[in-house]
Motif scaffolding. Structure first.
Motif, PDB file in Angstrom:
ATOM      1  N   GLY A 400      -0.010  -4.120  -2.043  1.00 32.30           N
ATOM      2  CA  GLY A 400      -0.445  -4.888  -3.209  1.00 32.30           C
ATOM      3  C   GLY A 400      -1.850  -4.503  -3.647  1.00 32.30           C
ATOM      4  N   ARG A 401      -2.025  -4.176  -4.949  1.00 34.32           N
ATOM      5  CA  ARG A 401      -3.329  -3.809  -5.489  1.00 34.32           C
ATOM      6  C   ARG A 401      -3.937  -5.033  -6.167  1.00 34.32           C
ATOM      7  NH1 ARG A 401      -1.833   0.054  -8.513  1.00 34.32           N
ATOM      8  NH2 ARG A 401      -1.592  -1.132 -10.460  1.00 34.32           N
ATOM      9  N   PRO A 402      -5.175  -5.422  -5.789  1.00 37.30           N
ATOM     10  CA  PRO A 402      -5.790  -6.604  -6.397  1.00 37.30           C
ATOM     11  C   PRO A 402      -6.171  -6.351  -7.849  1.00 37.30           C
ATOM     12  CG  PRO A 402      -7.363  -5.510  -4.965  1.00 37.30           C
ATOM     13  CD  PRO A 402      -6.043  -4.802  -4.764  1.00 37.30           C
ATOM     14  N   THR A 403      -6.040  -7.397  -8.660  1.00 32.14           N
ATOM     15  CA  THR A 403      -6.428  -7.318 -10.080  1.00 32.14           C
ATOM     16  C   THR A 403      -7.809  -7.907 -10.325  1.00 32.14           C
ATOM     17  OG1 THR A 403      -5.448  -9.461 -10.603  1.00 32.14           O
ATOM     18  CG2 THR A 403      -4.014  -7.519 -10.738  1.00 32.14           C
ATOM     19  N   SER A 404      -8.479  -8.323  -9.274  1.00 30.94           N
ATOM     20  CA  SER A 404      -9.811  -8.955  -9.324  1.00 30.94           C
ATOM     21  C   SER A 404      -9.755 -10.400  -9.797  1.00 30.94           C
ATOM     22  CB  SER A 404     -10.777  -8.156 -10.220  1.00 30.94           C
ATOM     23  OG  SER A 404     -10.936  -6.849  -9.725  1.00 30.94           O
ATOM     24  N   ARG A 405      -8.559 -10.969  -9.980  1.00 32.33           N
ATOM     25  CA  ARG A 405      -8.435 -12.364 -10.388  1.00 32.33           C
ATOM     26  C   ARG A 405      -8.073 -13.236  -9.180  1.00 32.33           C
ATOM     27  NH1 ARG A 405      -4.504 -13.061 -15.363  1.00 32.33           N
ATOM     28  NH2 ARG A 405      -5.405 -15.170 -15.224  1.00 32.33           N
ATOM     29  N   VAL A 406      -8.729 -14.378  -9.101  1.00 35.00           N
ATOM     30  CA  VAL A 406      -8.454 -15.354  -8.042  1.00 35.00           C
ATOM     31  C   VAL A 406      -8.095 -16.681  -8.710  1.00 35.00           C
ATOM     32  CG1 VAL A 406      -9.373 -16.581  -6.058  1.00 35.00           C
ATOM     33  CG2 VAL A 406     -10.065 -14.206  -6.478  1.00 35.00           C
ATOM     34  N   PHE A 407      -6.918 -17.218  -8.385  1.00 35.20           N
ATOM     35  CA  PHE A 407      -6.466 -18.484  -8.959  1.00 35.20           C
ATOM     36  C   PHE A 407      -6.888 -19.625  -8.038  1.00 35.20           C
ATOM     37  CE2 PHE A 407      -3.045 -15.440 -10.335  1.00 35.20           C
ATOM     38  CZ  PHE A 407      -3.487 -15.329 -11.649  1.00 35.20           C
ATOM     39  N   GLU A 408      -7.875 -20.391  -8.465  1.00 31.03           N
ATOM     40  CA  GLU A 408      -8.322 -21.556  -7.701  1.00 31.03           C
ATOM     41  C   GLU A 408      -7.628 -22.794  -8.267  1.00 31.03           C
ATOM     42  OE1 GLU A 408     -10.242 -21.602  -5.122  1.00 31.03           O
ATOM     43  OE2 GLU A 408     -11.254 -19.645  -5.106  1.00 31.03           O
ATOM     44  N   GLU A 409      -6.363 -22.932  -7.983  1.00 31.43           N
ATOM     45  CA  GLU A 409      -5.560 -24.041  -8.506  1.00 31.43           C
ATOM     46  C   GLU A 409      -4.358 -24.247  -7.599  1.00 31.43           C
ATOM     47  OE1 GLU A 409      -2.685 -22.192 -11.762  1.00 31.43           O
ATOM     48  OE2 GLU A 409      -4.808 -21.769 -12.218  1.00 31.43           O
ATOM     49  N   ARG A 442      -5.136 -21.818  -3.439  1.00 33.00           N
ATOM     50  CA  ARG A 442      -5.754 -20.557  -3.841  1.00 33.00           C
ATOM     51  C   ARG A 442      -4.746 -19.431  -3.707  1.00 33.00           C
ATOM     52  NH1 ARG A 442     -10.402 -19.442  -0.269  1.00 33.00           N
ATOM     53  NH2 ARG A 442     -11.600 -20.834  -1.619  1.00 33.00           N
ATOM     54  N   GLN A 443      -4.802 -18.485  -4.655  1.00 32.87           N
ATOM     55  CA  GLN A 443      -3.974 -17.287  -4.588  1.00 32.87           C
ATOM     56  C   GLN A 443      -4.738 -16.120  -5.196  1.00 32.87           C
ATOM     57  OE1 GLN A 443      -0.149 -17.500  -6.496  1.00 32.87           O
ATOM     58  NE2 GLN A 443       0.359 -15.360  -6.073  1.00 32.87           N
ATOM     59  N   ILE A 444      -4.623 -14.971  -4.553  1.00 31.30           N
ATOM     60  CA  ILE A 444      -5.239 -13.748  -5.043  1.00 31.30           C
ATOM     61  C   ILE A 444      -4.177 -13.000  -5.840  1.00 31.30           C
ATOM     62  CG2 ILE A 444      -6.604 -11.738  -4.418  1.00 31.30           C
ATOM     63  CD1 ILE A 444      -7.640 -14.522  -3.405  1.00 31.30           C
ATOM     64  N   GLU A 445      -4.484 -12.677  -7.079  1.00 35.30           N
ATOM     65  CA  GLU A 445      -3.512 -11.969  -7.906  1.00 35.30           C
ATOM     66  C   GLU A 445      -3.471 -10.503  -7.493  1.00 35.30           C
ATOM     67  OE1 GLU A 445      -2.297 -12.050 -12.528  1.00 35.30           O
ATOM     68  OE2 GLU A 445      -4.268 -11.157 -12.112  1.00 35.30           O
ATOM     69  N   VAL A 446      -2.266 -10.014  -7.203  1.00 29.65           N
ATOM     70  CA  VAL A 446      -2.071  -8.613  -6.823  1.00 29.65           C
ATOM     71  C   VAL A 446      -0.892  -8.056  -7.608  1.00 29.65           C
ATOM     72  CG1 VAL A 446      -3.009  -8.917  -4.490  1.00 29.65           C
ATOM     73  CG2 VAL A 446      -0.556  -9.221  -4.889  1.00 29.65           C
ATOM     74  N   GLU A 447      -0.898  -6.745  -7.733  1.00 23.31           N
ATOM     75  CA  GLU A 447       0.218  -6.035  -8.342  1.00 23.31           C
ATOM     76  C   GLU A 447       0.939  -5.248  -7.258  1.00 23.31           C
ATOM     77  OE1 GLU A 447      -1.511  -3.585 -11.312  1.00 23.31           O
ATOM     78  OE2 GLU A 447      -1.843  -5.242 -12.735  1.00 23.31           O
ATOM     79  N   THR A 448       2.246  -5.375  -7.233  1.00 25.58           N
ATOM     80  CA  THR A 448       3.033  -4.722  -6.191  1.00 25.58           C
ATOM     81  C   THR A 448       3.042  -3.216  -6.419  1.00 25.58           C
ATOM     82  OG1 THR A 448       4.432  -6.675  -6.049  1.00 25.58           O
ATOM     83  CG2 THR A 448       5.267  -4.652  -5.055  1.00 25.58           C
ATOM     84  N   THR A 449       2.646  -2.463  -5.413  1.00 26.29           N
ATOM     85  CA  THR A 449       2.678  -0.997  -5.485  1.00 26.29           C
ATOM     86  C   THR A 449       3.807  -0.411  -4.645  1.00 26.29           C
ATOM     87  OG1 THR A 449       1.078  -0.886  -3.658  1.00 26.29           O
ATOM     88  CG2 THR A 449       0.195  -0.869  -5.904  1.00 26.29           C
ATOM     89  N   SER A 450       4.288  -1.172  -3.695  1.00 29.13           N
ATOM     90  CA  SER A 450       5.395  -0.723  -2.840  1.00 29.13           C
ATOM     91  C   SER A 450       5.937  -1.933  -2.094  1.00 29.13           C
ATOM     92  CB  SER A 450       4.928   0.363  -1.860  1.00 29.13           C
ATOM     93  OG  SER A 450       3.918  -0.147  -1.000  1.00 29.13           O
ATOM     94  N   GLY A 451       7.021  -1.721  -1.352  1.00 34.30           N
ATOM     95  CA  GLY A 451       7.560  -2.787  -0.526  1.00 34.30           C
ATOM     96  C   GLY A 451       8.400  -3.791  -1.293  1.00 34.30           C
ATOM     97  N   GLN A 452       8.642  -4.944  -0.649  1.00 30.85           N
ATOM     98  CA  GLN A 452       9.481  -5.993  -1.215  1.00 30.85           C
ATOM     99  C   GLN A 452       8.701  -7.306  -1.257  1.00 30.85           C
ATOM    100  OE1 GLN A 452      10.794  -4.499   1.867  1.00 30.85           O
ATOM    101  NE2 GLN A 452      11.545  -2.770   0.648  1.00 30.85           N
ATOM    102  N   VAL A 453       8.850  -8.009  -2.374  1.00 26.31           N
ATOM    103  CA  VAL A 453       8.207  -9.308  -2.538  1.00 26.31           C
ATOM    104  C   VAL A 453       9.144 -10.382  -1.991  1.00 26.31           C
ATOM    105  CG1 VAL A 453       7.240 -10.963  -4.170  1.00 26.31           C
ATOM    106  CG2 VAL A 453       6.969  -8.500  -4.578  1.00 26.31           C
TER     107      VAL A 453
END
Length: 686
Positions: A400-409, A442-453
């Motif tokens: 997972g590649r981070p998008t630099s966004r953090v959801f504080e909710e 809290r959740q860190i926004e990531v983009e899937t680059t490989s693997g399974q979600v």
């Protein structure tokens, strides 16, 4: 049939009749003593009166003779099917039936005994006891067992009122070879050799042989061949290749002339366990979830935990000398370079690059994963920053590649459709409380680059991603708030179960493999379970039974990613199962059922039973026996013959009781006695 008997029904009480008899006897003795010439006649009169008082009656019974019963128990177990024993059994049964038919007044009760349920065996004595409990004992003339003598319930032998005979099947020339595993542990340490004690035993009239071939295969894999001495215990060292259940099959080739090859194999199931699972926990910023990871790993006694944590970041300036910060220098180079291959799992919990671990350490971890290691990253806000682990050499294997966004909710974790099939996240819903899973904050926004979600959070953003890299595995949890489930926030959730599955899947535990073929015994046969992430239909299940029969059946879906098939079979032994590229070996019952442990016909097992009830054993190979009638307690067998007791049992159908003599007859005889006595003492005496 009728029978007459005289019975007495006194007109006076017994005590009064006794007193009267004594008085009469005293009178007669007095008359004899006084030499009265008429005492015999007067005594006759007294006897007539006494008989009249005894009131004799004549009882007549109508009797019906009952046939003698002979119980015949025929052993139809598996060992009776060897060689020519089945033909011997049929010939003996026909002979016994004819002999009993020719014996007057005889009834035969036939009982046929199959293999017992479960491990099998010949339960002849139990069957005999059952029939005996339903039969009148006074009619039993004897019992006959047609068997090879290998029975397995001698402790239930009943006490017979007549002789028990054994007609022994088999031939004197019979011989057999069997393989026995003397000691087999249920558990073993993975990678360490275990020692098993084996015995190749020749029974009966076996040909002389000093050595025998031994074949070993693990989970149906390549065969390993040895030569071991016959009739002597030997030790064999075996190493288990994978964790979980390992099925070891030992066998020796079928020899010409032996009774059966069903006991030429032995199957051992050993659960291989890792000696100690070594886990390296690398913690960054201290936070409430750090203790959750530590408690989870320390709660498992099979885990050796090494915890690398930063309690004082390098940028902190408080003037404390570096030499006073710790007792010893932390062995980072030894852990991350020299001995990194000794760890089964490395966990990064909210860790970010701070310059404490050089780039070459992260390169070493990346190579460690590609060569079969495992890394689990629990991401916090730092994963989205400039010092993220993704921006180190470790990013080449992270899914997972981070998008630099953090959801504080608040977010509610949700298992994806694919996650419903994956062993890490399947059936997690059953651990949810009644109000559903609690939310994370809290959740860190990531983009899937490989693997399974496997799980998602806010807006279907990936929350849990797993991937295979080379020979190793990687998992990324895009939140550091799983600990809220452990604290029961808003009802909590399966935090411990989820993290345990992720960690153990990363360490390649067999029970959590995505593609797996499993089998477990059940009462009617085998239940085969197939786990697969493949879309569409699966390859059918190919089955090879212990007797070599092959068949193919379809696997039926029972849940997302799970398929089952039921094999209904009574054949005990080793089954080879395959579906696509997966192959396993499953054992249903022992490889050699109880009937094939001892196969040589013998009368030694029943010898003590026969001796107690005056019975005998005759070998059918020497001919069929003749039958004789004997009296109870007399010798019941001899060369070429067996004896049956004539019981002469009957049933009374009617009873008629009539007066023996009318009362006036007794009166006449008593009067004549008195008259004769008077004449003898009077006129005749002169």
């Amino acid at each position: 049939m009728s029978l007459d008997a005289v019975i007495f029904d006194p007109l006076l009480p017994f005590w009064l009749m006794g007193a009267l008899a004594l008085a009469m006897l005293a009178v007669l003795v007095f008359a004899v003593f006084r030499r009265l010439t008429g005492w015999p006649y007067r005594g006759f009169a007294l006897v007539c009166v006494f008989l009249a008082l005894l009131n004799p009656s004549l009882k007549t019974e109508e009797r019906q003779a009952k046939a003698d019963i002979v119980i015949v128990v025929v052993d139809r177990s598996s060992s009776q099917m060897l060689s020519d024993r089945a033909a011997q059994t049929q010939a003996a049964l026909a002979h016994v039936t004819q002999q009993l038919a020719d014996r007057p007044g005889t009834e035969m009760r036939l009982v046929e005994v199959e293999d017992a349920a479960g491990p099998g065996g010949s339960e002849v004595m139990s069957a005999l006891a059952q029939v005996l409990s339903e039969t009148a004992r006074d009619r039993i003339a004897g019992a006959i067992v047609i068997s090879d003598g290998q029975i397995h319930d001698t402790e239930f032998a009943p006490k017979l009122p007549a002789p028990l005979h054994l007609l022994l099947t088999g031939q004197p020339r019979d011989w057999d070879r069997r393989l026995v595993v003397k000691n087999a542990p249920g558990f073993a340490i993975l990678g360490e050799p275990i020692t098993l004690t084996l015995l190749v035993e020749d029974q009966g009239a076996a040909p002389q042989a000093a050595f025998a071939d031994l074949i070993l295969s693990v989970d149906g894999g390549p065969e390993q061949r040895y030569q071991i001495p016959v009739n002597r215990e030997v030790e064999v060292d075996v190493s288990l290749g994978h964790g979980g259940i390992n099925i070891l099959q030992f066998s020796t080739p079928d020899m010409s002339g032996e009774l059966t090859d069903r006991n030429n194999a032995a199957v051992v199931q050993i659960n291989a366990l890792r000696d100690r699972l070594r886990v390296l926990l690398v913690s960054g910023v201290p936070h409430p979830g750090e203790r959750t990871w530590r408690n989870l790993l320390k709660s498992d006694s099979n885990v050796d935990l090494v915890h690398f944590t930063i309690l004082r970041p390098p940028e902190k300036r408080d003037g404390v000398p570096v030499t006073e910060l710790s007792l010893i220098a932390f062995p980072t180079r030894e852990l991350f370079l020299e001995k990194i291959g000794e760890f089964d799992l490395i966990v990064f919990d909210r860790y970010k690059r701070r310059g404490l671990l050089p780039t070459e350490y992260f390169e070493s971890i990346t190579n460690y994963v590609r060569q079969g290691g495992a890394v689990l990253v629990a991401a916090g806000p730092d994963y989205a920053g400039a010092n993220s682990l993704y921006r180190s050499p470790l990013g080449a294997i992270l899914p997972g590649r981070p998008t630099s966004r953090v959801f504080e909710e608040p977010i509610t974790p949700k298992v994806t459709e694919f996650g419903l099939k994956h062993p890490v996240s399947e059936s997690l819903e059953r651990f949810a409380p009644d109000i559903g899973w609690g939310r994370w904050l809290r959740q860190i926004e990531v983009e899937t680059t490989s693997g399974q979600v496997l799980m998602t959070g806010r807006g279907e953003s990936p929350l849990l991603i797993v991937d295979r890299v080379g020979e190793g595995r990687v998992a990324l949890l895009a939140s550091d708030h799983a600990w809220l489930w452990d604290r029961g926030y808003e009802g909590g959730g399966p935090q411990a179960e989820l993290l345990r599955r992720v960690a153990h899947w990363s360490m390649k535990e067999p029970d959590l493999e995505e593609e797996a073929l499993l089998a477990q015994p059940m009462e009617s046969g085998l239940l085969v379970m197939r786990r697969s992430l493949t879309e569409g239909s699966l390859a059918p299940l190919e089955i090879t039974k212990p007797n070599g029969t092959q068949l193919t059946i379809a696997l039926q879906p029972v849940a997302p990613g799970r398929y089952e098939a039921e094999i209904v079979s009574e054949d005990l032994g080793l089954y080879r199962l395959g579906s696509g590229d997966l192959e396993i070996v499953a054992a249903l019952g022992p490889a050699a059922p109880r009937e094939f442990v001892q196969t040589i016909a013998t009368d030694r097992v029943m010898a003590s039973i026969l001796a107690k009830i005056n019975g005998g054993a005759l070998a059918l190979s020497e001919g069929l026996p003749k039958f004789r009638n004997i009296r109870n307690g007399r010798p019941s067998h001899g060369r070429g013959w067996i004896g049956l007791v004539s019981r002469e049992a009957y049933v009374v159908q009617g009873v008629e009781i009539g007066q023996f003599l009318p009362a006036w007859v007794y009166l006449i005889f008593a009067s004549l006695g008195l008259l004769a006595g008077w004449l003898r003492e009077g006129r005749w005496g002169k």
